[in-house]
Design a protein around this motif. Structure first.
Motif: not given
Length: 71
Positions: A3, A7, A64-65, A67-69, A71
């Motif tokens: 993932k 990104t 960005i979404v 990457k946030i998911r 993390s």
């Protein structure tokens, strides 16, 4: 790990689209003739923004979404 590559790919695509926007706008400016076109030049810029900047923003937000998911 996979993932993270998605990104990075989204970021690279966004940058590529922004560079294409700048290049296309410069080419349009070089070819633009105010006496031959009824539309002002800012209409060409808006059209280029719809074709290049809007998809770049969407792909960047998707990156960005993702990457946030992860993390």
């Amino acid at each position: 790990m996979k993932k993270l590559n998605i990104t990075r790919t989204c970021n690279v695509i966004s940058i590529f689209l922004l560079i294409c926007f700048i290049v296309k706008t410069i080419i349009d400016y070089a070819q633009y003739s105010g006496t031959l076109n009824s539309a002002p030049f800012y209409v060409w810029i808006i059209a280029n923004a719809l074709y290049f900047v809007l998809p770049a923003v969407i792909v960047f937000i998707v990156g960005i979404v993702i990457k946030i998911r992860i993390s």
